[in-house]
Design an enzyme around this catalytic site. Structure first.
Site, short mmCIF file in Angstrom:
data_model
loop_
_atom_site.label_atom_id
_atom_site.label_comp_id
_atom_site.label_asym_id
_atom_site.label_seq_id
_atom_site.Cartn_x
_atom_site.Cartn_y
_atom_site.Cartn_z
N ARG A 6 0.99 -1.12 0.10
CA ARG A 6 0.17 0.03 0.20
C ARG A 6 0.70 1.21 -0.07
O ARG A 6 0.53 2.36 0.64
CB ARG A 6 -0.81 -0.07 1.00
CG ARG A 6 -2.08 -1.13 1.17
CD ARG A 6 -3.08 -0.69 0.18
NE ARG A 6 -3.90 -1.93 0.04
CZ ARG A 6 -5.10 -2.12 0.78
NH1 ARG A 6 -5.67 -1.09 1.73
NH2 ARG A 6 -5.93 -2.91 0.69
N ARG A 47 -3.74 6.38 1.12
CA ARG A 47 -4.20 7.33 1.69
C ARG A 47 -3.33 8.04 2.76
O ARG A 47 -3.76 9.20 3.29
CB ARG A 47 -5.65 6.98 2.54
CG ARG A 47 -6.88 6.55 1.61
CD ARG A 47 -7.84 5.78 2.52
NE ARG A 47 -7.50 4.33 2.62
CZ ARG A 47 -7.98 3.70 3.23
NH1 ARG A 47 -9.32 3.91 3.65
NH2 ARG A 47 -7.60 2.33 3.66
N ARG A 92 -7.33 11.33 -5.82
CA ARG A 92 -8.59 10.37 -5.73
C ARG A 92 -9.93 11.33 -5.88
O ARG A 92 -10.75 10.87 -6.26
CB ARG A 92 -8.44 9.67 -4.23
CG ARG A 92 -9.80 8.72 -4.18
CD ARG A 92 -9.50 8.14 -2.84
NE ARG A 92 -10.52 7.00 -2.57
CZ ARG A 92 -11.70 7.23 -2.52
NH1 ARG A 92 -12.60 8.36 -2.82
NH2 ARG A 92 -12.60 5.95 -2.35
N ASP A 104 -6.66 -2.97 -7.52
CA ASP A 104 -7.12 -3.61 -6.40
C ASP A 104 -7.32 -5.02 -6.50
O ASP A 104 -7.55 -5.33 -7.83
CB ASP A 104 -8.37 -3.01 -5.80
CG ASP A 104 -8.77 -3.29 -4.36
OD1 ASP A 104 -8.07 -2.64 -3.55
OD2 ASP A 104 -9.60 -4.40 -4.30
N TYR A 151 -14.46 -12.31 -0.22
CA TYR A 151 -15.17 -11.24 -0.49
C TYR A 151 -16.61 -11.48 -1.26
O TYR A 151 -17.50 -10.79 -1.21
CB TYR A 151 -14.36 -10.15 -1.06
CG TYR A 151 -13.26 -9.40 -0.20
CD1 TYR A 151 -13.58 -8.47 0.51
CD2 TYR A 151 -11.72 -10.09 -0.02
CE1 TYR A 151 -12.52 -7.83 1.39
CE2 TYR A 151 -11.05 -9.37 0.65
CZ TYR A 151 -11.12 -8.39 1.20
OH TYR A 151 -10.33 -7.78 2.33
O1 1CP Z 1 0.53 0.86 -3.36
C1 1CP Z 1 -0.26 -0.20 -3.34
O2 1CP Z 1 0.17 -1.42 -2.75
C2 1CP Z 1 -1.58 0.10 -3.96
C3 1CP Z 1 -2.30 -1.07 -4.67
C4 1CP Z 1 -3.15 -1.93 -3.73
C5 1CP Z 1 -3.01 -3.19 -3.57
C6 1CP Z 1 -1.80 -4.18 -4.00
C7 1CP Z 1 -4.63 -1.47 -3.51
C8 1CP Z 1 -5.01 -0.14 -3.50
N1 1CP Z 1 -5.04 -2.48 -2.96
C9 1CP Z 1 -4.36 -3.62 -3.11
C10 1CP Z 1 -4.64 -5.10 -2.57
C11 1CP Z 1 -5.74 -5.26 -1.95
N2 1CP Z 1 -7.06 -4.82 -1.77
C12 1CP Z 1 -5.78 -6.35 -0.77
C13 1CP Z 1 -4.57 -7.25 -0.31
C14 1CP Z 1 -3.51 -6.72 0.24
C15 1CP Z 1 -3.73 -6.21 1.77
O3 1CP Z 1 -4.18 -7.34 2.42
O4 1CP Z 1 -3.86 -5.01 2.04
C16 1CP Z 1 -7.05 -6.51 -0.17
C17 1CP Z 1 -7.39 -7.50 0.80
C18 1CP Z 1 -7.77 -5.47 -0.83
C19 1CP Z 1 -9.47 -5.14 -0.46
C20 1CP Z 1 -9.37 -3.63 -0.21
N3 1CP Z 1 -9.20 -2.66 -1.15
C21 1CP Z 1 -9.58 -3.02 1.13
C22 1CP Z 1 -9.47 -4.10 2.37
C23 1CP Z 1 -10.84 -4.16 3.05
C24 1CP Z 1 -10.74 -5.10 4.11
O5 1CP Z 1 -11.39 -6.28 4.08
O6 1CP Z 1 -10.21 -4.88 5.06
C25 1CP Z 1 -9.71 -1.55 0.78
C26 1CP Z 1 -9.76 -0.63 2.10
C27 1CP Z 1 -9.53 -1.52 -0.46
C28 1CP Z 1 -9.56 -0.19 -1.18
C29 1CP Z 1 -8.29 0.27 -1.52
N4 1CP Z 1 -7.43 -0.25 -2.24
C30 1CP Z 1 -5.99 0.38 -2.76
C31 1CP Z 1 -6.31 1.43 -1.68
C32 1CP Z 1 -5.06 2.44 -1.67
C33 1CP Z 1 -7.17 1.62 -0.95
C34 1CP Z 1 -8.09 2.59 -0.50
C35 1CP Z 1 -9.22 3.04 -0.89
C36 1CP Z 1 -9.43 4.50 -1.16
O7 1CP Z 1 -8.73 5.24 -1.82
O8 1CP Z 1 -10.95 4.75 -0.71
#
Ligand code: 1CP
Length: 351
Positions: A25, A29, A38, A75, A151
């Site tokens: 990540r 954010r 965003r 994502d 999910y």
């Molecule tokens: O720099 C990076 O790593 C950004 C790319 C990235 C990656 C590799 C994002 C952007 N998401 C992910 C993978 C991801 N997404 C995973 C696997 C890694 C991990 O466990 O963190 C998972 C489980 C998700 C699902 C997801 N997407 C969540 C988690 C939900 C939960 O169950 O807790 C969330 C909050 C997102 C949204 C998201 N994806 C990425 C970002 C920066 C965000 C934040 C959203 C926003 O800007 O509103």
């Protein structure tokens, strides 16, 4: 070949002058510039679906910190979205699917998505590669078949994914059907990312650690192995290095090391020195600072980062990372201190 190929050499367990570092990540954010882009995009999905904006946010952390790899901004939930589940993200609330796949009818109705529906991801990979101009390697990624199933069954985020776990135990036949479709989709998706220029690929198995040991092997690890087996060489005819990460998977490292992956991601609960003893030199190890350490103070960040580097020792094949994603409250200065410490201290240890 990238000008800075330290990350790729560490994945192949070749000797490097310092330990490469990137952060799960790393675009997100905690960076004010990310929040700005965003807001301009209007939603997370609009951001991810625009190759130009996805490129912009992928590069943002690299402008601030001398990181050794970029990771595609996207994502893991793009695949179920392309299957027709209709993904949305509300700020602060996480992912939501308009449709769930939690019973016989909805699961049997699923099929492999048309990869053209995910073209925006592959276009982003090509666009980021071009913008990077060989500066550092680009990591492509996917969720694991099981983590995607979690999910899809719950319809969004959940505390412990109870419906997914119950389905795995009560209806292993249905769960197997769902995992098989996801395995086909993940393999096709990663192969398209490789064809578009990804230099390495990582499979995020965020929720595999919720399963019993037997269920982890049959529903998560075996499916990841199958994905790895199906990966194709890149345009240059080379095998692309692979990383698998099961959060909470510390007890299964020996089995994960035999999966065919080049590297294992470790969460912070595993001792990296013991992990190295257990897996020997079959794989590289990636990790594993507790992301919450970035919420302390610079002195603590430096001390804990050094401790991991010393525990990883002088053997080739360590990629520094967090044990899970950066939390949004992280001060960017603490990330700067972490990256500086990894590069400085590892030069002493490795030389
Ligand atoms: O720099 C990076 O790593 C950004 C790319 C990235 C990656 C590799 C994002 C952007 N998401 C992910 C993978 C991801 N997404 C995973 C696997 C890694 C991990 O466990 O963190 C998972 C489980 C998700 C699902 C997801 N997407 C969540 C988690 C939900 C939960 O169950 O807790 C969330 C909050 C997102 C949204 C998201 N994806 C990425 C970002 C920066 C965000 C934040 C959203 C926003 O800007 O509103």
């Amino acid at each position: 070949m990238s000008h800075n190929d330290t990350f790729l050499r560490a994945l192949r367990r070749e000797k490097t002058g310092y330990t490469p570092v990137w952060l799960m990540r790393q675009a997100g954010r905690y960076l004010p510039e990310y929040n700005k882009t965003r807001a301009v995009a209007g939603s997370f999905m609009k951001l991810a679906m625009s190759p130009a904006l996805a490129t912009e946010v992928t590069l943002q952390p690299l402008e601030r910190f001398p990181l050794d790899a970029a990771i595609l901004f996207s994502d893991i939930l793009t695949i179920p979205d392309a299957m027709g589940l209709e993904l949305s993200f509300t700020p602060g609330e996480g992912p939501h699917f308009a449709h769930k796949t939690n019973d016989e009818t909805s699961i049997r109705a699923l099929s492999l998505p048309d990869m053209n529906r995910l073209r925006y991801v592959f276009d982003a990979v090509a666009s980021i590669k071009k913008a990077l101009n060989q500066r550092v390697p680009l990591i492509g990624f996917s969720g694991s078949p099981f983590t995607l199933a979690c999910y899809m069954i719950e319809g969004g985020s959940s505390d412990g994914f109870p419906n997914a776990r119950r389905l795995a135990y009560a209806r292993p036949d249905l769960m197997t059907h769902l995992i098989n479709i996801n395995t086909d989709a993940v393999a096709a998706y990663l192969n398209e990312q490789i064809a578009a220029g990804a230099d390495a690929v990582m499979i995020f198995d965020t929720w595999g650690g919720l399963l019993s040991s037997a269920a982890y092997h049959s529903f998560s690890l075996d499916a990841m192995k199958e994905v790895l087996r199906r990966l194709q060489p890149n345009a240059a005819g080379e095998k692309v290095p692979t990383i698998i990460f099961t959060k909470g998977g510390g007890q299964w490292l020996e089995d994960m090391a035999r999966s065919g992956a080049h590297a294992l991601g470790l969460d912070w609960t595993t001792d990296i020195a013991q992990a190295r003893q257990r897996v020997g030199h079959q794989v590289a190890l990636q990790g594993n600072l507790d992301p919450l350490i970035l919420l302390t103070d610079e002195k603590t960040v430096v001390r804990e980062t050094e401790a991991i580097l010393r525990a990883a020792g002088g053997a080739p094949g360590h990629i520094f990372n967090l044990g899970h994603g950066i939390v949004p409250q992280t001060p960017p200065e603490h990330v700067a201190a972490l990256v500086e410490t990894v590069h400085r201290v590892s030069r002493e240890i490795l030389n």
